[in-house]
Design a protein around this motif. Structure first.
Motif, PDB file in Angstrom:
ATOM      1  N   ASP A 106     -17.837  -3.046   9.896  1.00 48.98           N
ATOM      2  CA  ASP A 106     -17.956  -4.503   9.808  1.00 48.98           C
ATOM      3  C   ASP A 106     -17.062  -5.179  10.851  1.00 48.98           C
ATOM      4  O   ASP A 106     -16.440  -6.202  10.594  1.00 48.98           O
ATOM      5  CB  ASP A 106     -17.582  -5.003   8.411  1.00 48.98           C
TER       6      ASP A 106
ATOM      7  N   PHE B 157      -9.528  -8.510   6.585  1.00 51.68           N
ATOM      8  CA  PHE B 157     -10.437  -7.453   6.178  1.00 51.68           C
ATOM      9  C   PHE B 157      -9.957  -6.910   4.827  1.00 51.68           C
ATOM     10  O   PHE B 157      -8.759  -6.978   4.497  1.00 51.68           O
ATOM     11  CB  PHE B 157     -10.468  -6.337   7.217  1.00 51.68           C
ATOM     12  N   ASP B 158     -10.864  -6.359   4.059  1.00 49.72           N
ATOM     13  CA  ASP B 158     -10.554  -6.002   2.673  1.00 49.72           C
ATOM     14  C   ASP B 158      -9.482  -4.922   2.532  1.00 49.72           C
ATOM     15  O   ASP B 158      -8.808  -4.847   1.493  1.00 49.72           O
ATOM     16  CB  ASP B 158     -11.830  -5.527   1.958  1.00 49.72           C
ATOM     17  N   ASP B 159      -9.310  -4.074   3.547  1.00 47.27           N
ATOM     18  CA  ASP B 159      -8.396  -2.934   3.399  1.00 47.27           C
ATOM     19  C   ASP B 159      -6.985  -3.208   3.909  1.00 47.27           C
ATOM     20  O   ASP B 159      -6.132  -2.326   3.879  1.00 47.27           O
ATOM     21  CB  ASP B 159      -8.969  -1.714   4.132  1.00 47.27           C
TER      22      ASP B 159
ATOM     23  N   ARG C  35      -4.210  -5.423   3.141  1.00 49.25           N
ATOM     24  CA  ARG C  35      -2.989  -5.516   2.339  1.00 49.25           C
ATOM     25  C   ARG C  35      -2.609  -4.159   1.730  1.00 49.25           C
ATOM     26  O   ARG C  35      -1.429  -3.775   1.741  1.00 49.25           O
ATOM     27  CB  ARG C  35      -3.128  -6.574   1.244  1.00 49.25           C
ATOM     28  N   GLU C  36      -3.559  -3.455   1.197  1.00 49.22           N
ATOM     29  CA  GLU C  36      -3.251  -2.154   0.595  1.00 49.22           C
ATOM     30  C   GLU C  36      -2.710  -1.178   1.633  1.00 49.22           C
ATOM     31  O   GLU C  36      -1.741  -0.451   1.375  1.00 49.22           O
ATOM     32  CB  GLU C  36      -4.507  -1.575  -0.061  1.00 49.22           C
TER      33      GLU C  36
END
Length: 239
Positions: free
Chosen positions: A208, A107-109, A111-112
């Motif tokens: 999502d 999911f896009d969040d 690693r940060e």
């Protein structure tokens, strides 16, 4: 309340999702082998593995022993569905391979969020109901460098929400239950299980998300979040 010293994450549905190409269905494996009648009795391919909360320590003593158990479960179920004896070994091996041929993406969040927790000096770990090779799946999505411990049910000998797997990950992290926050998308395994052991828990309900359904009511001291950026906020104001 004790200060949170570590955050433990679920894997599938929390950090990763399936992407195309999807694994072949079990029905397609049966049909290709001319076993259409047995396929009709087989049912949902995702329900053939160990059940949530199941303990299987006797089969988790080694990778070889665990794989042998996985294959025997498939053979036993196939036999009950009417698969001829001469087809059992080949069918079980093919079904096992099909189930595990997952292509995963972060999911896009992710690693940060994980990197931010590490910068704050927190222990960051993974605890998942997964196959033996969870470490390889973690490496494939590029998370190895952001995790201090990776615990899979296959090696721990029990599936969430069984306390055995949570005790395993806490021991590997050097944490007491009250020092850990568990984050996951499945209410029973990822919220009720950790809470029962004295951990804190955040239920992740992504817009999502990997699966459909209605969000269960929040209770028992858990909190609900919609993304991993909220984890840092929870630690600033402990749940």
């Amino acid at each position: 309340m004790a200060r949170i010293r570590g955050v433990i994450f679920d894997f599938y549905g929390t950090l990763v999702r399936m992407v195309d190409p999807l694994p072949p269905s079990h029905a397609s494996v049966f049909e290709r082998r001319g076993l259409g009648a047995a396929a009709a009795r087989w049912g949902d391919q995702w329900s053939v593995g160990p059940a949530d909360g199941e303990q299987h320590a006797a089969h988790s003593v080694s990778e070889q022993a665990y794989l042998a158990w996985e294959l025997e479960r498939l053979r036993t179920r196939a036999r009950a569905c009417g698969v001829p004896a001469e087809e059992l070994d080949g069918l079980a091996a093919e079904l096992d391979a099909a189930t595990k041929s997952l292509r995963l993406a972060l999911f896009d969040d992710v690693r940060e969020a994980l990197a931010g927790l590490r910068r704050r000096g927190l222990v960051v770990a993974l605890c998942s109901n997964w196959y033996w090779d969870l470490d390889r799946a973690v490496a494939q999505v590029g998370l190895t460098d952001l995790l201090d411990a990776v615990v899979t049910s296959a090696r721990a000998g029990a599936r969430k929400p069984h306390p055995r797997i949570f005790r395993t990950v806490l021991a590997e992290c050097g944490l007491r239950p009250e020092e850990a926050l568990f984050v996951g998308d499945a209410w029973g395994p990822d919220v009720e299980g950790p809470l029962a052991l004295g951990m804190r828990a955040a239920h992740l309900w992504r817009p999502d998300r990997a699966v459909d359904g209605e969000a269960p009511p929040v209770h028992g001291g858990a909190v609900r979040i919609t993304g991993l950026a909220a984890v840092a906020e929870l630690l600033a104001d402990p749940p």
